[in-house]
Design a protein around this motif. Sequence first.
Motif, PDB file in Angstrom:
ATOM      1  N   LEU A 206      -1.173  -2.198 -14.183  1.00 23.61           N
ATOM      2  CA  LEU A 206      -2.606  -2.275 -14.455  1.00 23.61           C
ATOM      3  C   LEU A 206      -2.882  -2.644 -15.902  1.00 23.61           C
ATOM      4  O   LEU A 206      -3.774  -3.439 -16.206  1.00 23.61           O
ATOM      5  CB  LEU A 206      -3.263  -0.930 -14.123  1.00 23.61           C
ATOM      6  CG  LEU A 206      -4.728  -0.744 -14.530  1.00 23.61           C
ATOM      7  CD1 LEU A 206      -5.618  -1.755 -13.806  1.00 23.61           C
ATOM      8  CD2 LEU A 206      -5.186   0.675 -14.238  1.00 23.61           C
ATOM      9  N   VAL A 283     -10.884   3.001 -14.123  1.00 20.49           N
ATOM     10  CA  VAL A 283     -10.403   3.144 -12.749  1.00 20.49           C
ATOM     11  C   VAL A 283     -11.327   4.085 -11.989  1.00 20.49           C
ATOM     12  O   VAL A 283     -11.585   5.214 -12.428  1.00 20.49           O
ATOM     13  CB  VAL A 283      -8.966   3.705 -12.694  1.00 20.49           C
ATOM     14  CG1 VAL A 283      -8.515   3.893 -11.246  1.00 20.49           C
ATOM     15  CG2 VAL A 283      -8.000   2.775 -13.428  1.00 20.49           C
ATOM     16  N   ARG A 316     -10.459  -1.460 -11.999  1.00 20.53           N
ATOM     17  CA  ARG A 316      -9.810  -1.234 -10.708  1.00 20.53           C
ATOM     18  C   ARG A 316     -10.572  -0.172  -9.919  1.00 20.53           C
ATOM     19  O   ARG A 316     -11.019   0.828 -10.478  1.00 20.53           O
ATOM     20  CB  ARG A 316      -8.360  -0.803 -10.895  1.00 20.53           C
ATOM     21  CG  ARG A 316      -7.665  -0.375  -9.598  1.00 20.53           C
ATOM     22  CD  ARG A 316      -6.173  -0.166  -9.799  1.00 20.53           C
ATOM     23  NE  ARG A 316      -5.486  -1.441 -10.014  1.00 20.53           N
ATOM     24  CZ  ARG A 316      -4.177  -1.561 -10.209  1.00 20.53           C
ATOM     25  NH1 ARG A 316      -3.411  -0.479 -10.251  1.00 20.53           N
ATOM     26  NH2 ARG A 316      -3.628  -2.740 -10.378  1.00 20.53           N
ATOM     27  N   HIS A 318      -9.423   2.192  -6.945  1.00 21.95           N
ATOM     28  CA  HIS A 318      -8.235   2.620  -6.210  1.00 21.95           C
ATOM     29  C   HIS A 318      -8.691   3.359  -4.959  1.00 21.95           C
ATOM     30  O   HIS A 318      -9.317   4.410  -5.032  1.00 21.95           O
ATOM     31  CB  HIS A 318      -7.369   3.543  -7.067  1.00 21.95           C
ATOM     32  CG  HIS A 318      -6.114   3.987  -6.382  1.00 21.95           C
ATOM     33  ND1 HIS A 318      -4.878   3.460  -6.688  1.00 21.95           N
ATOM     34  CD2 HIS A 318      -5.897   4.883  -5.388  1.00 21.95           C
ATOM     35  CE1 HIS A 318      -3.948   4.027  -5.917  1.00 21.95           C
ATOM     36  NE2 HIS A 318      -4.555   4.893  -5.128  1.00 21.95           N
ATOM     37  N   THR A 339     -10.388  -5.412  -9.713  1.00 25.37           N
ATOM     38  CA  THR A 339      -9.469  -5.506  -8.584  1.00 25.37           C
ATOM     39  C   THR A 339      -9.594  -4.272  -7.707  1.00 25.37           C
ATOM     40  O   THR A 339      -9.690  -3.146  -8.209  1.00 25.37           O
ATOM     41  CB  THR A 339      -8.011  -5.612  -9.071  1.00 25.37           C
ATOM     42  OG1 THR A 339      -7.867  -6.792  -9.859  1.00 25.37           O
ATOM     43  CG2 THR A 339      -7.046  -5.685  -7.894  1.00 25.37           C
ATOM     44  N   TYR A 341      -7.562  -1.970  -5.296  1.00 27.28           N
ATOM     45  CA  TYR A 341      -6.177  -1.616  -5.013  1.00 27.28           C
ATOM     46  C   TYR A 341      -6.211  -0.588  -3.893  1.00 27.28           C
ATOM     47  O   TYR A 341      -6.476   0.593  -4.123  1.00 27.28           O
ATOM     48  CB  TYR A 341      -5.531  -1.038  -6.269  1.00 27.28           C
ATOM     49  CG  TYR A 341      -4.047  -0.718  -6.176  1.00 27.28           C
ATOM     50  CD1 TYR A 341      -3.099  -1.518  -6.796  1.00 27.28           C
ATOM     51  CD2 TYR A 341      -3.595   0.421  -5.505  1.00 27.28           C
ATOM     52  CE1 TYR A 341      -1.749  -1.212  -6.752  1.00 27.28           C
ATOM     53  CE2 TYR A 341      -2.246   0.729  -5.449  1.00 27.28           C
ATOM     54  CZ  TYR A 341      -1.329  -0.082  -6.070  1.00 27.28           C
ATOM     55  OH  TYR A 341       0.010   0.232  -6.020  1.00 27.28           O
ATOM     56  N   LEU A 356      -4.472  -5.924  -2.411  1.00 31.17           N
ATOM     57  CA  LEU A 356      -5.148  -6.251  -3.660  1.00 31.17           C
ATOM     58  C   LEU A 356      -6.168  -7.351  -3.413  1.00 31.17           C
ATOM     59  O   LEU A 356      -5.844  -8.384  -2.818  1.00 31.17           O
ATOM     60  CB  LEU A 356      -4.142  -6.734  -4.710  1.00 31.17           C
ATOM     61  CG  LEU A 356      -3.141  -5.707  -5.250  1.00 31.17           C
ATOM     62  CD1 LEU A 356      -2.145  -6.398  -6.179  1.00 31.17           C
ATOM     63  CD2 LEU A 356      -3.850  -4.582  -5.978  1.00 31.17           C
ATOM     64  N   SER A 358      -9.408  -9.432  -5.589  1.00 32.91           N
ATOM     65  CA  SER A 358     -10.004  -9.586  -6.916  1.00 32.91           C
ATOM     66  C   SER A 358     -11.263 -10.441  -6.920  1.00 32.91           C
ATOM     67  O   SER A 358     -11.831 -10.686  -7.992  1.00 32.91           O
ATOM     68  CB  SER A 358      -8.980 -10.189  -7.885  1.00 32.91           C
ATOM     69  OG  SER A 358      -8.485 -11.413  -7.376  1.00 32.91           O
TER      70      SER A 358
END
Length: 548
Positions: A206, A283, A316, A318, A339, A341, A356, A358
Motif C-alpha cells: 500500500l 484506509v 484504500r 479494505h 483502490t 481491496y 482490487l 481502482s
Amino acid sequence: MFDGYATVWEAIADVIPDAPVAIQGERRDTWGELEDRAARLAGALAAHGVGPGTHVALYLFNCPEYAEVVFACLKLRAVPANVNFRYRASELVALLDNADAEVVVYHQALADRVAAALPQLPKLRLLISIDDDTDDLEGQAREVASVPGAFEYHRLVTTHEPAPRIPRDGHDHLLWYTGGTTGLPKGVIWEQGTLLGFGLAYSSALLDQPTPTNAHEVATAARALVDEGRQLVTLLTTPQVHATAAYQLHTTLSYGGALALLPRGRVDGDEICRVIERERVTVLSVVGDTVLRRTVDALVRAEEHGTPYDISSLRRVHGSGAFSQVASKDALHARTPMTFYDSLGASEAVGFGLSLTSSPGEAATARFRLGANARVLDEHDHDVTPDSGDAGVLAVSVSSGIGYYNDPERSAATFRDVDGVRYAILGDWAIPHADGTITLLGRGSSCINTGGEKVWPEEVEEALKAHPAVIDAVVVGVPDPEWGESVAAVVAARPVGDALPAPEELGKFVASQLASYKQPRRVVLVDEVQRTTVGKVDYEWAREQLTT
C-alpha cells in the motif's frame, strides 16, 4: 521470524512518541502514551500473576483502551482473546469457559452480564472494569457500580510501574474467536509471527515500501513515514472484536500507523465522512455494503447542499467478511483516486484471494484473484482444473492459524495436510478460471451473514424452542436490502392461555437470551414445520414461507 508484536510496537513507540496512535472523538492518544499506559497495565497484570500463556478476555466496545490491553498482554507473552460485546451472560459463559480465560477486561455498561456469568466461571481470577466515561484519563477513583472484586482500569494503570521489557518469540499466540460461521464460536490459535509477516507485506504494498524484516527496520520506516506526512491512518467501522478489525488494528500499528474509531452507537455515514476529512484517513475498513452505502449517501447529500466532504486522503477501502456492491464502489471511485481491496479471508486464515479495483466499472461481485498460497480442491484434494466449470473448496497455506483452541476434532477437519503441506480449508466453494481468478460461490453451510455478523441458525432455533409456546422452529437467512441477509424464522406454536404468541413476542424472546443481531426480524407461524423423511429441515420450504 519476528519476535512478536509487542517488540515491534515498542521499537516504533521509541522513535515516534509524539505521533498519534488512537483517535476517538476529541481524544487523541500518542504512541508514547500508548507505550506508557500499556507498560503500566502490564505491570498491574503481572502483579496479579498474569504471565506467559495466561488468557485475557477483552469484552469491550470500540475504544483506545482496546489496543492498550492487547499491547499489555503481548508485552507479558499473555494471550488476548476477543469477546463480542453483544454477547449476553449465557454466551459469555460458553466463550470464556472454552477459552480458559483467567482475566476479563470489560466496559462498565456490561457489568451486569459479567456478574450474571461469574458464578459459572471458576477459572476467572481477575476482573478489570473500564468506566464508560473514558474522557477522564487521570485515574481518579470514581463511584461506579461494579462487580464485587473488580479493579478499576485507569486506577490500575496509574498506580503501577511499567513492566520491564522482556525477550519474546514470534511463536507466541493470539486467540481470535470466530463469529460462528461454521458453528458456535471457536478460538483460532495464531502465531504472531505469521500475522505480522503477512500484515507488513500488505502495508508495504500500500505504501510502496520494501517489506521490513525486523523491528529496527519497521521503526525506521515508521519514522520516515511520519516525517514525510504519510503515516497510515485507518478508520475502523466494525467492532474491534471482529477478525476484520483485529487484523487492521495489528497491521496498522505494526507500521506505526494510527487507528481512528467512530463514536459508540449506530454507524453514521456523515460521521464517517467527517472523520475521513478531519483525520486525513488513508484506509477505510468495512464489512459488506451497509457502511459503504451510508457513506455514499452522506457524500451525495453533502454535495447537494453545496458542502461536499473532502475525502481526498483516502487511498484504500479494505473490505472483508461480506460483499460490497459494485454501485457503492463506483460511487467512491468517481470521487477520489483510490483502490478497493476486497480480501477473501476469515478468522482462521487470510490470503485465500483478493479483488482490487481502482476505477469505476472494474468491480465484479464475487470475483477474486486466487491467493499466492491458495488452491481450489476437489473432493479428493486434487486441484480443480481452471475453466472446467467445476467447483471446489478453497484451501490456503502459510497465512493461517494453527488450530482451534480446545477442539482437536474440528482442528483436524479444518487445518489438515494436503500433499505434505498444512492448509486451512473452511468450506468456501469457488470455481477457478484460467486467468488466475475465481468465482466465489459461498460457504457450504446455512450460516447467515447479516451486516457482517455471523449467525448460526441452530443456536437461534434452540433459543426459540425454549419459549413455552414453541413446538418446532427453523431459522434461515432471507435477503435484506440493508444488511444483505436478515434472520427469519418459521415457527410451529401452541396457544398459551387464549392465544398463540405474537411473532414480535418470539423475536423479543430470542433477544432476551442472545445477542440482538441474532433476533429474527421476521417470524411466520405455521401449523407444522416441514421436514424431510429423515427428519432434516426442508430449508427451501422454509424460505418459501418467509418470502410469499
